[in-house]
Design an enzyme around this catalytic site. Structure first.
Site, PDB file in Angstrom:
ATOM      1  CB  SER A 153      -0.901   0.012   1.237  1.00 22.05           C
ATOM      2  OG  SER A 153      -0.158   0.391   2.373  1.00 22.05           O
ATOM      3  CB  CYS A 154       0.251   4.603  -1.240  1.00 20.09           C
ATOM      4  SG  CYS A 154       0.204   3.901  -2.873  1.00 20.09           S
ATOM      5  CG  ASP A 155      -0.576   4.327   5.617  1.00 19.30           C
ATOM      6  OD1 ASP A 155       0.402   4.568   6.363  1.00 19.30           O
ATOM      7  OD2 ASP A 155      -1.735   4.668   5.880  1.00 19.30           O
ATOM      8  CB  SER A 156       4.767   6.076   5.574  1.00 17.05           C
ATOM      9  OG  SER A 156       4.003   6.764   6.526  1.00 17.05           O
ATOM     10  CG  ASN A 193      -3.783   2.059  -1.100  1.00 21.30           C
ATOM     11  OD1 ASN A 193      -2.591   2.220  -0.825  1.00 21.30           O
ATOM     12  ND2 ASN A 193      -4.383   2.844  -1.960  1.00 21.30           N
TER      13      ASN A 193
END
Ligand SMILES: *Cc1c(COP(=O)(O)O)cnc(C)c1O
Length: 372
Positions: free
Chosen positions: A323-326, A362
């Site tokens: 996913s694009c979440d840190s 996401n």
């Protein structure tokens, strides 16, 4: 590698080679599941085992566990609905959630479940209304030191309040029958059970003076599995617990509610490596299962063992999900030979608390589970 792991690995590699399902997916090995089920509870006299469904509620997993005649511990209407589909008889189900939703409570009563946990006056009032006459057991707070996933803050009461609650339940027409606790999940510290059983014994004696007979002690879950560190095995833990139970609860029926120890080691996640990057001095490896779609426990400190097919030079990797979440970083400092993008990575002991936590955040779908 322990013998069960070596057999399992052969089976898993064969399965992967003969199926073209796209990763990520979770494979659960029936034989390992059966072996774990046959061990757990064996060392504790007068005991019944109830599998904690939240660890892995996959219907095929539950069907298989049901075929082994294990009981089930549940907390919600969704979990009960699956058991109803499998026609699990109500006497094999208990619910240890001390604060139940109205919907679940009514459904559980209608289904015929008899055993309910509680730890507050408000819950007694709720059960007196919706579950009159049912058998109830009070949850104690006990130390969770040394558990990798502590559960002690949210639920449980101290000794005097436990006795008072048992009396209140009786007064309200419920049948107070027992005591429960949870030492914390992935608990390698045997002393937690010693302390918990000692507290339970004090409650039993105090309750007895007030005219309440404790007929059942539910020692909860918490048995650990082997991720990257060695842990005491179930046989060792049970033989030590049993010695203490024989002294303090000789005629009491013992319930055990393992989740992780039943399904954890039976599961291997099959994931694909989707990218690599060097960021500063760190090597990053991106794989198609992450914190949101299966490896949520990694953010609470659970560290998995990984296997890749490459024979390249070993270095340290930071492993991240798709996913694009840190937040979606699973592990750091994992020593692996450099794998190729597009190749597979296996994540061991991933049968418990993985898919049951997964979301479609996401747009990444929840991985399938296959029983092999
Ligand atoms: C989650 C839970 C379990 C199972 O715990 P494990 O650590 O997976 O064995 C047992 N009992 C209760 C009440 C739980 O909430």
């Amino acid at each position: 590698m322990t013998p069960f792991r070596a057999n399992m690995m052969d089976k898993v590699l064969n399965w992967i080679a003969s199926h073209d399902d796209e990763p990520p997916y979770l494979l659960i090995d029936r034989e390992v599941l059966q072996e774990k089920a046959s061990i757990i509870g064996k060392g504790i006299k007068n005991s019944k085992v109830f599998y904690a469904v939240k660890a892995n509620p996959d219907i095929d997993v539950l069907r298989f566990i049901n075929s082994l005649n294990m009981g089930f511990e549940i907390a919600s209407e969704g979990e009960l609905a699956i058991l109803e589909e499998l026609k699990v008889p109500p006497h094999r189900i208990i619910t240890s959630n001390p604060i139940k939703t109205f919907k679940f409570l009514k459904y559980a009563v209608q289904y015929g479940i008899d055993y309910f946990a509680f730890d507050s006056h408000a819950e007694v009032d709720k059960m007196a209304k919706y579950a009159p006459g049912k058998k109830v057991y009070v949850r104690l707070t006990v130390p969770n030191e040394g558990s990798e996933w502590p559960l002690s803050k949210k639920f449980g009461v101290e000794l005097e309040e436990a006795v008072e609650l048992l009396l209140y339940a009786k007064k309200k027409g419920l049948e107070p029958v027992g005591i429960t606790f949870h030492v914390g999940s992935q608990c390698s510290n045997i002393y937690n059970w010693y302390t918990a059983i000692d507290k339970a014994k004090q409650v039993k004696e105090m309750a007895q003076k007030e005219g309440i007979e404790i007929k059942m002690l539910n020692i909860g879950g918490g048995y650990p599995i082997e991720y990257i560190k060695k842990v005491p095995d179930v046989e060792t833990i049970e033989s030590k617990i049993d010695a203490i139970l024989q002294k303090n609860f000789p005629d009491t029926e013992i319930f055990i509610e393992p989740g992780r120890a039943v399904v954890g080691d039976a599961g291997i996640f099959v994931s694909k490596i989707i990218g690599k990057a060097k960021r500063g001095s760190e090597n990053w490896l991106y794989i198609d299962v992450g914190v949101f779609n299966g490896l949520m426990e990694s953010i609470g400190g659970i560290k998995y063992k990984y296997i890749v097919g490459s024979r390249g030079e070993e270095s340290e990797w930071t492993i991240a999900g798709p996913s694009c979440d840190s937040f979606d970083v699973i592990d750091k400092g994992v020593v692996l030979p450099e794998p190729d993008v597009g190749s597979l990575i296996l994540i061991l002991s991933a049968g418990a608390y993985t898919i049951s936590y997964a979301s479609e955040f996401n747009g990444f779908s929840i991985p399938k589970t296959f029983l092999i």
